[in-house]
Scaffold this motif. Structure first.
Motif: not given
Length: 598
Positions: A585-591
């Motif tokens: 499971v992959v989650a992207d979070i804006a930096v």
């Protein structure tokens, strides 16, 4: 929200350094004692500017011209701590040293406890001690003044950052063929916040809507208006409002929310058809976005350019339909980019922007869209070099499209099961200041460098727009205690990388939910891989269960199923893919843009 924040600059009082003369206001009703104090200053010769008054009433109007007040505690109009209290009540009062004739030092100590910088006992003071006490009091007051201003400035900066997050949100895009890359820079060195905003949403029917806007003026009031407009726009799009009706409604919101009747907002809105064959362009007093056809940029037509929002209610903005080539990208920007000036006062404008961007894309070749962050950074560097004088804020949103990543008809990819990059090539290099895993196996750290490196090309080809900078992996057992260890390991890692507190807090919440699901449902050992990409923090949790994560409809009465809802709400995108008998499971979070990549 913003690029690197400008340094906080605080004013320095006149006597902040010993190179400037100290001005003393002596409040003493006894002329003999006043003469003695003057002679003590004269003996040392360091302090010459001494003004003598006989009462507190005389002293109060003269405070602005003094760096330090020598205050007698027995005055005709103020006895004991009363005079000190009246001085302390004056805003930005100077340093205060009290003079007491008491052999008992109790009153002097009480005066310091009440807010005086120091106290002196008459008859026990020589010139050196008196001069040193005054200088010490002035420097102490100066330090207190700076500390208070710094605290206020930091609090103001924190509030601006919170407000800025409302202007610069995380895009809601599901199509794996689309990537939105953004940049924001404040225009004025001392101003932390402006009114530029942008947003992007993919509607349920697959249409992608993108907006960029610029509220006239600068400051928190204008930023608040920008936040209101962006949230109103997102609400209208999510509610299914037809695109031609959106700007007239935003116009009404602006008129309702603005604090100044002369405030207006320019807007560019683009709606990309679900089949990605054409776009509809809406311009409200805003410069036209650029269509990037392969490596050739050109401005979109602006013959239907309408007036800005907030000028006249009842205005409508017609759409202009533009066909899209197979290999396209869209560059939206605010006028801060094209209104920058060179030393001769010449404005860059759209022609100058094209002059800079065209050779840049030609040199990079068709693969430029695999590194959109690099493309934007190179463009901003070129603009700053050619036209360094910029007084307005600057916001850019680059929407890149890679049709190869779109689902093939008949082989639909689930919304939350998009293709993921392959395993990063082996060959870890030493971690520069990164923590080792404290819960189980040591961290595996892999870093990737600049253009031309094979591993970077592999990652970029797998998922355009994501340039891997650093990757670290931890392994855990399927025990409840592992969730706490995940939080600690991730927090330590993000702190070492310099990720801002707000992003780190979101990342820890997401990782905790993913780990909890692995422990509760997969019940197998799992790994957490943390990757720092260009503009994105990626969390990959791999376990040994093939069961697919299921995002359930929100139910306030449900006691389970809220973990993925939190992941879905906090992540810019999330996905899963199978490998062998397990899944990842992959989650992207804006930096935030202020991060300096290690």
């Amino acid at each position: 929200m913003a690029e690197s924040m400008p340094p906080i600059t605080l004013p320095v009082p006149r006597a902040a350094t010993t190179s400037q003369p100290v001005r003393v206001l002596l409040v003493e009703d006894d002329d003999a004692d006043a003469l003695l104090v003057s002679e003590l200053f004269t003996d040392v010769g360091d302090i010459r500017d001494v003004v003598h008054v006989h009462s507190l009433g005389e002293a109060l109007p003269r405070l602005a011209g003094a760096d330090c007040v020598l205050l007698d505690m027995n005055l005709p109009d103020a006895i004991g701590l009363d005079g000190l209290a009246r001085l302390l009540a004056v805003e930005d009062h100077p340093a205060i040293v009290v003079l007491t004739g008491d052999i008992d030092e109790t009153r002097g100590r009480a005066a310091v406890a009440a807010g005086a910088e120091d106290y002196l006992i008459k008859g026990r003071v020589d010139g050196q001690l008196l001069t040193r006490a005054v200088h010490y009091a002035v420097e102490r007051r100066h330090a207190e003044h700076l500390t208070r201003q710094l605290h206020q400035a930091r609090a103001h900066e924190r509030e601006n950052r919170r407000l800025g997050r409302g202007l610069l949100p995380t895009a809601l895009l599901r199509d794996p063929a689309l990537t939105l890359t953004t940049r924001y820079q404040p225009g004025e060195r001392q101003l932390l916040l402006g009114g530029d905003f942008y947003d992007a949403i993919e509607a349920a029917d697959g249409t992608v809507h993108v907006i960029i806007g610029d509220v006239s003026g600068h400051g928190p009031d204008e930023a608040a208006v920008g936040v209101s407009l962006r949230i109103a726009w997102r609400t209208l799009i999510l509610a299914g409002m037809p695109a031609p009706h959106v700007l007239p409604l935003l116009d009404q919101v602006l008129v309702t929310e603005r604090h100044d009747p002369t405030l207006f907002t320019t807007v560019a809105m683009i709606s990309v058809a679900a089949d990605r064959s054409h776009i509809a362009v809406y311009l409200a007093g805003h410069p036209p976005p650029l269509l990037l056809d392969g490596t050739t940029p050109r401005p979109l037509p602006d013959h239907a350019l309408g007036m800005p929002l907030g000028v006249r209610l009842g205005t409508t903005w017609p759409a202009v339909e533009v066909p899209l080539p197979a290999d396209w990208a869209l560059l939206l920007y605010t006028d801060g980019l094209i209104e920058a000036r060179d030393a001769a006062g010449e404005v860059l404008w759209i022609d100058g922007l094209l002059d800079l961007l065209t050779p840049q894309l030609a040199a990079a070749g068709p693969a430029w869209h695999t590194r959109p962050s690099h493309t934007l950074d190179a463009l901003l560097t070129a603009v700053d070099a050619r036209a360094p004088l910029r007084g307005d804020d600057l916001a850019i949103a680059l929407l890149t499209h890679v049709p190869a990543l779109r689902p093939v008809p008949g082989h639909a990819v689930p919304v939350h099961a998009v293709p993921m990059p392959p395993t990063v090539p082996p060959g870890p290099v030493p971690a520069r200041g990164l923590p080792r895993a404290s819960g189980g196996q040591p961290s595996t750290v892999e870093q990737f460098g600049g253009a031309g490196e094979d591993d970077t090309a592999t990652a970029a080809e797998a998922l355009p727009g994501t340039e891997v900078t650093t990757r670290v992996q931890h392994s855990y057992d399927a025990s409840p205690a592992s969730c706490g260890q995940v939080r600690r390991d991730l927090s330590a890692c993000l702190a070492a990388w310099g990720v801002d507190d707000d992003t780190a807090e979101v990342a820890v919440l997401v990782a905790n939910e993913l780990a909890s699901n692995a422990v509760d449902h997969a019940r197998t050992p799992f790994t957490l891989t943390i990757s720092l990409l260009s503009g994105t923090l990626r969390l990959e949790l791999a376990d040994g269960s093939s069961a697919e994560p299921e995002l359930r409809a929100h139910d306030v009465a449900a006691v389970r199923g809220r973990g993925l809802q939190m992941v879905d709400a906090l992540s810019s995108t999330w996905a899963f893919h199978h490998h062998g008998t397990g899944k990842t499971v992959v989650a992207d979070i804006a930096v935030g843009p202020n991060l300096v990549y290690p």
